[in-house]
Design an enzyme around this catalytic site. Sequence first.
Site, PDB file in Angstrom:
ATOM      1  N   ARG A 186       0.634  -1.122   0.194  1.00  0.00           N
ATOM      2  CA  ARG A 186       0.010   0.166  -0.021  1.00  0.00           C
ATOM      3  C   ARG A 186       0.788   1.195   0.068  1.00  0.00           C
ATOM      4  O   ARG A 186       0.402   2.079   0.578  1.00  0.00           O
ATOM      5  CB  ARG A 186      -0.898   0.031   1.212  1.00  0.00           C
ATOM      6  CG  ARG A 186      -1.794  -1.175   1.154  1.00  0.00           C
ATOM      7  CD  ARG A 186      -2.833  -1.120   0.196  1.00  0.00           C
ATOM      8  NE  ARG A 186      -3.672  -2.425   0.217  1.00  0.00           N
ATOM      9  CZ  ARG A 186      -3.424  -3.600  -0.515  1.00  0.00           C
ATOM     10  NH1 ARG A 186      -2.246  -3.730  -1.309  1.00  0.00           N
ATOM     11  NH2 ARG A 186      -4.345  -4.356  -0.255  1.00  0.00           N
ATOM     12  N   SER A 235     -11.353   0.036   3.789  1.00  0.00           N
ATOM     13  CA  SER A 235     -10.617  -0.772   4.933  1.00  0.00           C
ATOM     14  C   SER A 235      -9.676   0.497   5.512  1.00  0.00           C
ATOM     15  O   SER A 235      -8.919   1.226   4.923  1.00  0.00           O
ATOM     16  CB  SER A 235      -9.510  -1.515   4.027  1.00  0.00           C
ATOM     17  OG  SER A 235     -10.041  -2.783   3.482  1.00  0.00           O
ATOM     18  N   GLU A 305      -4.690   2.822   6.737  1.00  0.00           N
ATOM     19  CA  GLU A 305      -4.681   2.699   5.265  1.00  0.00           C
ATOM     20  C   GLU A 305      -5.337   3.953   4.430  1.00  0.00           C
ATOM     21  O   GLU A 305      -4.952   4.215   3.579  1.00  0.00           O
ATOM     22  CB  GLU A 305      -5.411   1.294   4.744  1.00  0.00           C
ATOM     23  CG  GLU A 305      -5.300   1.155   3.318  1.00  0.00           C
ATOM     24  CD  GLU A 305      -5.857  -0.406   2.879  1.00  0.00           C
ATOM     25  OE1 GLU A 305      -6.536  -0.287   1.950  1.00  0.00           O
ATOM     26  OE2 GLU A 305      -5.286  -1.191   3.801  1.00  0.00           O
TER      27      GLU A 305
END
EC number: 1.3.1.98
Length: 312
Positions: A186, A235, A305
């Site tokens: 990520r 998320s 995130e």
Amino acid sequence: MRCDHAPGSDEGQQGSVGHVPQDTRGDLTKKAPLAKLVWFKSGGAADWLFEPADMEDLTSFLSALEPGTPVMALGLGSNLIIRDGGVPGVVVRLGKPFSSTEVKRDCVIECGGGAPGILVASAARDAGIAGLEFLRGIPGTVGGFVRMNGGAYGREVADILVDCDVVMPDGNCVTLPVGDLDYSYRHSRLPEGAIVVAARFKGDPGDPEEIGAEMDRIADERENSQPLRTKTGGSTFKNPEGGKAWQLVDKAGCRGLELGGAQVSEKHTNFLINHGDATSSDIEGLGEEVRRRVAEATGVNLEWEIKRVGRP
């Protein structure tokens, strides 16, 4: 179209955000509310919101900004908290002119930075290109998931990206191969303010029916396991190495935890929800409280995130 560079502005065009080129053709809005443009439906306004008419319009506009002006790209707003004080500088939103998809040779598909993941996956399916089905499960645009190495269902952008066209905050445009992005979980090395305007993905030959069936499976799994029909942001926390964020949140007793109008989802504990009147401060504060409780209960420090931007 790959780009090596874009021409800089004339010296006389340099200036603040308010001094834009005479031939700017896109929409430029001062003090533009952003809450309606993000999934959480909360947060303040952008000092300026610019929706360029095309690539030339974007590079011309950026090259005319006063050096150092903050620039931020905005896609679907699915993985984002806009803080209540708003966003300084310029928010750039890539619309329809940047949402095209085109099938190339050797199972390569070229996509605009504003193209949603579902559109890219569908175009690949129709062309018999396998390996991009997971993009059906990413609720964002090409620009966003190229920047953050978005992933789902065992795959990530690093597995399929060939290269991407990136416009820097000064208006210069470069084409970067996947190796230059230094991808990790990520994360990419793209600088703040860089805007991904196009990308090329490579898959493998496949059967459209089988590809479509896998996309349907992904869609059904998301529907059944995630609170998609709420004001959420996707998320919330990155999965720690060897673990699942939602399991740690559950173990810490945070399922259903509330702060103001924000709540940890009962359906999937790695999702935060705006029940309708939450401020961005409520949402971010709830996330920080979850992080505190998880660290206390398990010793694991969860990393955000969801991107959090703007003034508190």
